[in-house]
Design a protein around this motif. Sequence first.
Motif, short mmCIF file in Angstrom:
data_model
loop_
_atom_site.label_atom_id
_atom_site.label_comp_id
_atom_site.label_asym_id
_atom_site.label_seq_id
_atom_site.Cartn_x
_atom_site.Cartn_y
_atom_site.Cartn_z
N GLU A 76 0.84 -1.19 0.00
CA GLU A 76 0.00 0.00 0.00
C GLU A 76 0.88 1.24 0.00
OE1 GLU A 76 -3.65 0.22 2.22
OE2 GLU A 76 -3.41 -1.90 2.78
N VAL A 77 0.55 2.17 -0.88
CA VAL A 77 1.28 3.42 -1.00
C VAL A 77 0.31 4.58 -0.76
CG1 VAL A 77 3.04 2.47 -2.56
CG2 VAL A 77 0.94 3.44 -3.51
N PRO A 78 0.85 5.77 -0.44
CA PRO A 78 -0.03 6.89 -0.09
C PRO A 78 -0.96 7.36 -1.20
CG PRO A 78 2.25 7.36 0.52
CD PRO A 78 2.25 6.09 -0.26
N SER A 79 -0.51 7.26 -2.46
CA SER A 79 -1.33 7.74 -3.57
C SER A 79 -0.87 7.11 -4.87
CB SER A 79 -1.22 9.27 -3.69
OG SER A 79 0.07 9.63 -4.11
N ASN A 80 -1.73 7.20 -5.88
CA ASN A 80 -1.38 6.70 -7.20
C ASN A 80 -0.19 7.49 -7.75
OD1 ASN A 80 -1.49 6.49 -10.20
ND2 ASN A 80 -3.21 5.15 -9.76
N GLN A 81 -0.20 8.79 -7.55
CA GLN A 81 0.90 9.63 -8.01
C GLN A 81 2.22 9.16 -7.40
OE1 GLN A 81 1.10 12.09 -10.28
NE2 GLN A 81 3.28 12.28 -9.89
N TYR A 82 2.21 8.88 -6.10
CA TYR A 82 3.41 8.42 -5.41
C TYR A 82 3.94 7.13 -6.03
CZ TYR A 82 6.30 6.70 -1.53
OH TYR A 82 7.33 6.21 -0.77
N ALA A 83 3.05 6.27 -6.49
CA ALA A 83 3.46 5.01 -7.10
C ALA A 83 4.26 5.21 -8.38
CB ALA A 83 2.24 4.13 -7.38
N HIS A 84 4.21 6.42 -8.95
CA HIS A 84 4.93 6.72 -10.19
C HIS A 84 6.15 7.59 -9.93
CE1 HIS A 84 1.85 5.03 -12.86
NE2 HIS A 84 1.00 5.42 -11.92
N GLU A 85 6.50 7.78 -8.67
CA GLU A 85 7.65 8.62 -8.32
C GLU A 85 8.79 7.76 -7.79
OE1 GLU A 85 5.95 11.36 -5.52
OE2 GLU A 85 4.87 12.46 -7.08
N ALA A 86 10.00 8.29 -7.86
CA ALA A 86 11.18 7.55 -7.42
C ALA A 86 11.13 7.18 -5.94
CB ALA A 86 12.44 8.36 -7.73
N ASP A 87 10.47 7.99 -5.13
CA ASP A 87 10.40 7.71 -3.70
C ASP A 87 9.74 6.37 -3.38
OD1 ASP A 87 11.64 10.10 -3.17
OD2 ASP A 87 9.81 11.15 -2.60
N VAL A 88 8.93 5.85 -4.31
CA VAL A 88 8.24 4.58 -4.08
C VAL A 88 9.24 3.43 -3.96
CG1 VAL A 88 7.88 3.83 -6.48
CG2 VAL A 88 6.18 3.27 -4.71
N LEU A 89 10.44 3.61 -4.47
CA LEU A 89 11.44 2.54 -4.39
C LEU A 89 11.73 2.14 -2.96
CD1 LEU A 89 13.86 3.64 -7.24
CD2 LEU A 89 12.12 1.84 -7.28
N ALA A 90 11.63 3.08 -2.03
CA ALA A 90 11.84 2.77 -0.62
C ALA A 90 10.78 1.80 -0.11
CB ALA A 90 11.83 4.04 0.22
N ASP A 91 9.59 1.86 -0.67
CA ASP A 91 8.50 0.96 -0.27
C ASP A 91 8.64 -0.41 -0.94
OD1 ASP A 91 6.31 2.82 1.16
OD2 ASP A 91 7.23 3.93 -0.49
N VAL A 92 9.23 -0.44 -2.12
CA VAL A 92 9.35 -1.67 -2.88
C VAL A 92 10.61 -2.45 -2.52
CG1 VAL A 92 9.48 -2.61 -5.22
CG2 VAL A 92 8.00 -0.67 -4.76
N GLU A 93 11.63 -1.76 -2.09
CA GLU A 93 12.92 -2.41 -1.80
C GLU A 93 12.81 -3.58 -0.83
OE1 GLU A 93 16.70 -3.25 -2.58
OE2 GLU A 93 15.59 -1.64 -3.55
N PRO A 94 12.05 -3.49 0.26
CA PRO A 94 11.94 -4.66 1.14
C PRO A 94 11.37 -5.89 0.44
CG PRO A 94 11.15 -2.69 2.26
CD PRO A 94 11.38 -2.32 0.82
N PHE A 95 10.48 -5.69 -0.50
CA PHE A 95 9.94 -6.82 -1.27
C PHE A 95 11.06 -7.47 -2.07
CE2 PHE A 95 8.53 -8.30 -5.45
CZ PHE A 95 7.67 -9.34 -5.06
N TYR A 96 11.86 -6.66 -2.78
CA TYR A 96 12.97 -7.20 -3.57
C TYR A 96 13.98 -7.93 -2.69
CZ TYR A 96 11.48 -4.88 -7.84
OH TYR A 96 10.77 -4.49 -8.94
#
Length: 100
Positions: A76-96
């Motif tokens: 879950e991310v704060p917004s759809n816009q956020y999902a298209h920004e580089a900052d989202v990588l911090a949320d995805v990195e633990p998955f990787y």
Amino acid sequence: KTKEPAQRARYERSLAAQDLERLVLSMKANLGYTLPAACDAVAMPCAVLAASSDTLHGMEQVASVVERLPNATLIEVPSNQYAHEADVLADVEPFYEAVG
């Protein structure tokens, strides 16, 4: 139906850049498409990003997709816009890191 001005602008730019004839054919080809009840053949771990504020892609629909994919993780991310920004990588990195 997005509440985010930047995301709306991105959608408008994308739509304006499309070949209208191909877009119509693509839409017609996808009419009536439904995701199979089970997607057991998908072995690859999948990260699915979603925002509860996203009015285009409802959380119930996203949760349904995640449930059908055996190795899917909902992020879950704060917004759809956020999902298209580089900052989202911090949320995805633990998955990787978890999938190696």
